[in-house]
Design a protein around this motif. Structure first.
Motif, short mmCIF file in Angstrom:
data_model
loop_
_atom_site.label_atom_id
_atom_site.label_comp_id
_atom_site.label_asym_id
_atom_site.label_seq_id
_atom_site.Cartn_x
_atom_site.Cartn_y
_atom_site.Cartn_z
N GLY A 20 -12.09 42.21 1.64
CA GLY A 20 -10.90 42.21 2.48
C GLY A 20 -10.43 40.81 2.81
O GLY A 20 -9.24 40.49 2.68
N ILE A 21 -11.39 39.95 3.20
CA ILE A 21 -11.02 38.58 3.58
C ILE A 21 -10.45 37.82 2.39
O ILE A 21 -9.41 37.15 2.48
CB ILE A 21 -12.22 37.85 4.20
N VAL A 22 -11.12 37.96 1.24
CA VAL A 22 -10.65 37.24 0.04
C VAL A 22 -9.27 37.74 -0.36
O VAL A 22 -8.36 36.95 -0.68
CB VAL A 22 -11.67 37.38 -1.12
N THR A 23 -9.08 39.08 -0.29
CA THR A 23 -7.76 39.65 -0.65
C THR A 23 -6.68 39.11 0.29
O THR A 23 -5.60 38.71 -0.14
CB THR A 23 -7.80 41.19 -0.56
N LEU A 24 -7.04 39.06 1.58
CA LEU A 24 -6.11 38.55 2.58
C LEU A 24 -5.75 37.09 2.31
O LEU A 24 -4.57 36.68 2.36
CB LEU A 24 -6.75 38.69 3.98
N LEU A 25 -6.77 36.31 2.01
CA LEU A 25 -6.55 34.88 1.73
C LEU A 25 -5.65 34.67 0.51
O LEU A 25 -4.71 33.88 0.52
CB LEU A 25 -7.89 34.16 1.53
N VAL A 26 -5.99 35.42 -0.57
CA VAL A 26 -5.22 35.26 -1.82
C VAL A 26 -3.77 35.70 -1.61
O VAL A 26 -2.83 35.03 -2.04
CB VAL A 26 -5.89 36.04 -2.97
N THR A 27 -3.61 36.82 -0.90
CA THR A 27 -2.25 37.31 -0.63
C THR A 27 -1.46 36.29 0.20
O THR A 27 -0.31 35.97 -0.10
CB THR A 27 -2.30 38.66 0.12
N GLY A 28 -2.12 35.76 1.22
CA GLY A 28 -1.47 34.74 2.07
C GLY A 28 -1.08 33.51 1.27
O GLY A 28 0.00 32.94 1.42
N LEU A 29 -2.02 33.11 0.42
CA LEU A 29 -1.77 31.94 -0.42
C LEU A 29 -0.58 32.16 -1.35
O LEU A 29 0.29 31.31 -1.49
CB LEU A 29 -3.03 31.63 -1.24
N LEU A 30 -0.57 33.37 -1.95
CA LEU A 30 0.54 33.70 -2.85
C LEU A 30 1.87 33.71 -2.08
O LEU A 30 2.87 33.19 -2.55
CB LEU A 30 0.31 35.08 -3.48
N TRP A 31 1.82 34.29 -0.90
CA TRP A 31 3.04 34.44 -0.09
C TRP A 31 3.61 33.06 0.29
O TRP A 31 4.76 32.75 0.01
CB TRP A 31 2.68 35.25 1.17
N THR A 32 2.78 32.25 0.92
CA THR A 32 3.27 30.95 1.39
C THR A 32 3.50 30.00 0.22
O THR A 32 4.48 29.25 0.19
CB THR A 32 2.27 30.31 2.36
N GLY A 33 2.60 30.04 -0.76
CA GLY A 33 2.73 29.15 -1.92
C GLY A 33 4.00 29.46 -2.70
O GLY A 33 4.73 28.57 -3.09
N GLY A 34 4.27 30.76 -2.89
CA GLY A 34 5.47 31.17 -3.62
C GLY A 34 6.71 30.69 -2.90
O GLY A 34 7.64 30.14 -3.51
#
Lengths: 148, 337
Positions: A20-34
């Protein structure tokens, strides 16, 4: 009656938490990075359009000066090699008649439009060119841009 | 059972590894995208500072051609005064030689330049080459040099300061000074006053209709002062009083036909100025030459000599980024207006 065996449960909860934490981190990264990349790309396109517009305005001023230096029967072609794409976006350059005349640079993805004013004494003709090699030409009727 | 546990642990490890790999790939893609975008930004900055080499090329070739052909025209006129056929031959040969020279220079600079002779405009040079007062051939002090010309160039007066009226004395005022009257077909009329105050040459202009007077230009160097009416200079220095063809409202329009007269070259029986002068106009000698000038073939002054007024050439210039071809009309010393 001993303590209940919770070792299996601990592994499952730990695994689920990690996932869950890794998924959250990756999603957040994708969101802000994009978003960051998109923002930077738009700003870069805008900055590059300003630079390209000024270069073409200089070429138009050059052609204008050469036309005025002559005493008739003048033909001028000023060529310039511009980037085919700007930050991955294809674009068009439009010369618009007016007082003063304007160069309108437009990209559709991202949607960016930049207007650069052109101050020339010679007549201009409404014309359009795409990114890449571009030429400013004068053949007696007026200054125009075309694919070069 | 133990084998099953090991197998289960290994499967979970694989899944965690896949997740890390996906995360790493996403992160890498993000960084690469960001790098590409920022690189494009740097490229934009680089693009904006690139010099336009064609600008320099085109302007240099045009200016160089005008200067070279203008010099050639002057040499041709001086070598064969009053003989436009010989002057034309000299110019044609000179332009061909210039074209060949331009071609050799251009080959070294990876460009192509060529000039070809197209034609010439015949005119007249009005000249008083040696020291003399500014009266006409019969000694009249108020007289007209030309009337209604649509082109004039190199109108220079080289006046001897000691011969000018000194307006600081009780006997004289600026009304006694030598004047050049310039007027055009649209009713603009200007008087250019040339006089001295002690050892200083002074020049100013007055609008005849409004009475407005320009600033005064001064010259104290040497014993002579060169008043260049078409270039707007006094002894080589900019003189606003002489900028009468600068396209401002009320100034002279060459296209409307300009008339040039001398006024007050003699006052009270005494000359008010002496020196030499020269003016080239775009009308043929037969039209200009009248009783004000010395007879043809005479060494007396002032004289009206047939002379080329302008030369037309075709200039072609090509570089990697510029193609330029035009007709150039070269008339050295012609006012910009």
């Amino acid at each position: 009656m001993g303590e209940p065996d919770r070792r299996g449960l601990s592994s499952v909860v730990g695994y689920a938490l990690t996932l869950g934490i890794v998924t959250l981190l990756v999603t957040g990264l994708l969101w802000t990075g994009g978003g960051l990349v998109d923002g930077q790309r738009t700003e870069t396109v805008r900055g590059e359009f300003e630079a390209i517009g000024q270069l073409l305005a200089t070429d138009l001023a050059t052609a204008d000066r050469l036309v005025r230096a002559g005493d008739g029967e003048t033909v001028v072609t000023v060529r310039r090699s511009l980037p085919v794409e700007v930050a991955g976006a294809s674009y068009t350059v439009e010369l618009v008649v007016g007082t003063p005349a304007r160069l309108v640079l437009t990209a559709t993805d991202p949607e960016v439009t930049v207007v650069v004013h052109v101050r020339v004494a010679t007549n201009v003709v409404s014309s359009t060119a795409s990114g890449g090699p571009v030429a400013v030409v004068y053949t007696g009727t007026g200054l125009k841009v075309r694919d070069g | 059972m133990a084998a099953l546990n090991r197998s289960g642990a290994t499967g979970r490890g694989r899944r965690r590894g896949q997740l890390l790999l996906v995360g790493a790939v996403v992160l890498a893609s993000f960084l690469v995208s960001l790098t590409l975008v920022l690189n494009a930004g740097v490229y934009a900055q680089n693009l904006s500072t690139r010099a336009g080499e064609s600008v320099v090329d085109g302007a240099t070739v045009t200016g160089g051609t005008e200067a070279a052909v203008g010099g050639l025209l002057e040499v041709a006129i001086d070598a064969a005064p009053d003989a436009t056929a010989t002057q034309t031959d000299t110019v044609v040969a000179g332009v061909a030689a210039l074209g060949a020279q331009f071609g050799r220079n251009a080959a070294q600079e990876r460009s192509y330049t060529n000039i070809t002779y197209l034609g010439a405009t015949e005119g007249t040079r009005l000249v008083q080459p040696a020291e003399r007062n500014f009266t006409n051939a019969t000694g009249t002090g108020d007289w007209g040099l030309v009337s209604g010309v649509t082109g004039l160039r190199q109108f220079r007066l080289n006046v001897t300061r000691a011969t000018l009226v000194d307006v600081s004395t009780a006997a004289n005022g600026t009304g006694d000074a030598f004047r050049v009257r310039l007027s055009d077909g649209e009713g603009h009329r200007w008087l250019v006053y040339v006089y001295r105050v002690g050892g200083e040459t002074r020049v100013h202009a007055t609008d005849v209709d409004s009475g407005a007077t320009s600033v005064v230009c001064r010259d104290t160097t040497g014993s002579h002062s060169v008043v260049d009416v078409t270039a707007g200079t006094l002894d080589g220095e900019r003189c606003p009083a002489l900028e009468l063809f600068d396209r401002r409202p009320g100034r002279l329009e060459t296209n409307a036909g300009v008339t040039v007269e001398y006024v007050g070259a003699v006052v009270g029986g005494a000359p008010t100025v002496a020196g030499s002068y020269e003016l080239t106009v775009d009308v043929e000698e037969s039209v200009v030459d009248d009783g004000d000038f010395a007879a043809d073939g005479s060494a007396a002054a002032p004289r009206a000599e047939a002379a080329l007024y302008a030369v037309d050439v075709r200039l072609a210039h090509e570089t990697r980024s510029l193609e330029y071809a035009t007709r150039l009309r070269v008339a050295p010393g012609e006012p910009d207006g």
